[in-house]
Design an enzyme around this catalytic site. Structure first.
Site, PDB file in Angstrom:
ATOM      1  CB  THR A  30      -1.022   0.084   1.420  1.00 60.88           C
ATOM      2  OG1 THR A  30      -0.038  -0.009   2.442  1.00 60.88           O
ATOM      3  CG2 THR A  30      -1.695  -1.107   1.286  1.00 60.88           C
ATOM      4  CB  CYS A  34       0.878   1.979  10.421  1.00 67.35           C
ATOM      5  SG  CYS A  34      -0.433   1.972   9.087  1.00 67.35           S
ATOM      6  CB  CYS A  38      -1.956   1.196  12.986  1.00 70.94           C
ATOM      7  SG  CYS A  38      -3.223   1.567  11.546  1.00 70.94           S
ATOM      8  NE  ARG A  63       0.464   7.678  -0.834  1.00 70.23           N
ATOM      9  CZ  ARG A  63      -0.769   6.984  -0.159  1.00 70.23           C
ATOM     10  NH1 ARG A  63      -1.231   7.467   0.957  1.00 70.23           N
ATOM     11  NH2 ARG A  63      -1.121   5.774  -0.737  1.00 70.23           N
ATOM     12  CB  CYS A  65      -1.617   5.356   8.716  1.00 67.43           C
ATOM     13  SG  CYS A  65      -3.287   4.441   9.017  1.00 67.43           S
ATOM     14  CB  CYS A  68      -2.393   4.943  13.519  1.00 63.97           C
ATOM     15  SG  CYS A  68      -1.073   4.630  12.172  1.00 63.97           S
ATOM     16  CG  ASP A 441      17.420  15.912  48.467  1.00 69.08           C
ATOM     17  OD1 ASP A 441      17.401  16.988  48.214  1.00 69.08           O
ATOM     18  OD2 ASP A 441      16.461  15.309  48.879  1.00 69.08           O
TER      19      ASP A 441
END
Length: 487
Positions: A30, A34, A38, A63, A65, A68, A441
């Protein structure tokens, strides 16, 4: 941390949000990448590439998603723990150094050639410093497009693009949406916003669990009047940024921190967001920290009672270093009074569009030249404060995001009047070293006398141990504020 393919696959199939920010899942069929958590149905293993960063995915033509939003995940906790060259480079890139000074500026700060920086960052992140900065630039543009009514040309300039055309190309490539399509999601501007300020509302994600009490409690209890305040359920403070002043309001929520930023110049957005994330320690991996420390039976009950405790840091390391020395051997209330007096006399005055903040804490150079009547403190501490301020102003001591923690500790100890408590407090609050441990401390010493000495497996998380030890005390720094604090 190098994750195996089996570990990455298990994280994806279980939608384990703990791994968000550690890597991204790039699906070859695709061309979409993601975050591990996702909600979409996981693809077949033979169709996945596991990449170390969103920038690496974009560089390979993937690219983001739309479900998500992997570009909006918490940052990798790896850079919080490591003190090597790549970790220091990543902290500086997140702070916007490449945008302001280029790769040459990044290499100058780190003391290595730009070619070597490019090589080591690319080897570990799958993309070089410019690609990492370009990924941040795209996210900045997206925030401005979706949350303001600024013209696209102004957004392109503010986000660091050379032209509106280059912004359009990067936004379309990164998000598979045009700026016009992103603009459709914009929240309307408020008519009451003063024209001198740009108001931007956003949500800062973090890994769960998140225990806000000690972080916000500490920031408010030690806050400098006029610089910090608690108002309407939010911690607010002024910011000294590259192009102008800023103000931020941070409001804890169950799964994020609601954030409103007022900026004089929107080019400071990326830096402001990065510094707020550092302030609240939002890029930490609380489950990993808690699991490691809970192996000690003395700490296990503390961790079970408050899982996800964070270390309060700062938005301005120089300011924090000066304030820690300013507060040596005096009460919290007295330290606040000294810092407020210093700010009123020497700080830059600002107008607050949403509260009663009045100014920026003065710079190191200004503090170094402060007159005696402003520094109402013993002569020895006055000398120490001026010596530290001069060393910070002259960059002889580096407390920036790219600082070498070991070297900074050594340089701090060379300043007369600065001892182990101040050094470790600066390392914890200003540098963000997760293993900083103020063993001298008073409160820590008393608690250790009761429960026994530190254990070796507390490392490298002793700054978190310190928070749990302090939380055994009934002190206002350990409680989420329930009422409005005075300005």
């Amino acid at each position: 941390m190098r994750l195996s393919t089996a570990t990455c696959l298990a994280a994806v199939h279980s939608r384990d949000a703990r791994f968000d920010g550690w890597f991204v899942t790039a699906v070859r069929s695709t061309r979409i990448y993601c975050r591990p958590s996702c909600p979409a149905t996981p693809p077949r293993a033979d169709r996945i590439d596991f990449l170390p960063s969103a920038a690496a995915a974009v560089a390979r033509g993937y690219r983001a998603c739309k479900r998500c939003l992997p570009d909006a995940t918490p940052g990798s906790p790896e850079w919080n723990v490591r003190d090597d060259l790549v970790a220091r480079a990543m902290r500086l890139i997140a702070d916007g150094v490449v945008e302001r000074e280029g790769v040459e500026g990044l290499s100058r700060r780190l003391g290595y050639s730009s070619r070597q920086i490019e090589r080591v960052v690319s080897e570990q992140l799958g993309a070089g410093p410019l690609a990492m900065a370009r990924s941040q630039r795209a996210q900045t543009a997206r925030i401005l497009i979706e949350t303001t009514a600024m013209p696209f040309a102004d957004i392109a300039f503010a986000a660091g693009f050379g032209s509106i055309r280059s912004m359009n190309d990067v936004v379309r490539t990164t998000f598979a949406l045009t700026p016009t399509q992103l603009r459709a999601r914009r929240s309307p501007l408020r008519a009451t916003d003063p024209p001198a300020w740009h108001r931007i509302d956003l949500r800062l994600p973090m890994r769960l669990p998140f225990w806000p009490d000690n972080v916000f409690g500490h920031l408010v209890a030690t806050g400098v009047p006029g610089v910090e305040e608690w108002r309407d359920g939010a911690y607010r403070r002024t910011l000294r940024l590259t192009y102008g002043a800023g103000i931020v309001a941070l409001r804890p929520a169950p799964d994020h921190v609601g954030t409103t930023v007022w900026l004089r110049d929107v080019r400071d957005l990326q830096t402001a967001v990065s510094r707020c994330r550092f302030l609240l320690d939002l890029d930490a991996d609380p489950q990993a920290v808690d699991a490691a420390l809970a192996r000690d039976p003395r700490l296990a009950p503390m961790i079970a009672a408050a899982p996800g405790r964070r270390v309060p840091h700062t938005t301005d390391p120089v300011e924090m270093a000066l304030r820690i020395v300013l507060g040596q051997q005096i009460s919290t209330r007295a330290a606040r009074t000294h810092a407020a007096r210093l700010t009123a006399a020497l700080g830059e005055t600002i107008s607050d569009p949403g509260g009663r903040l009045t100014g920026l804490f003065p710079t190191a150079e200004v503090v170094a030249g402060a007159p005696d009547d402003v520094l109402a403190m013993p002569t020895t501490r006055k000398r120490t404060l001026r010596s530290l301020a001069r060393a910070l102003a002259d960059e002889e001591i580096d407390v920036s995001p790219g600082a070498d923690w070991t070297r900074t500790r050594t340089r701090l100890l060379d300043v007369p009047g600065i001892g182990p408590w101040s050094v470790e407090s600066i390392a914890m609050r200003a540098l963000g070293d997760p293993d900083a441990f103020p063993a001298t401390d008073l409160a820590v010493r008393r608690i250790l006398e009761r429960i026994g000495p530190p254990a070796g497996n507390w490392r490298p998380w002793r700054a978190y141990v310190t928070q749990h030890l302090w939380a055994t005390l009934d002190h206002e720094t350990n409680h989420l504020p329930t009422m409005e604090a005075s300005a």
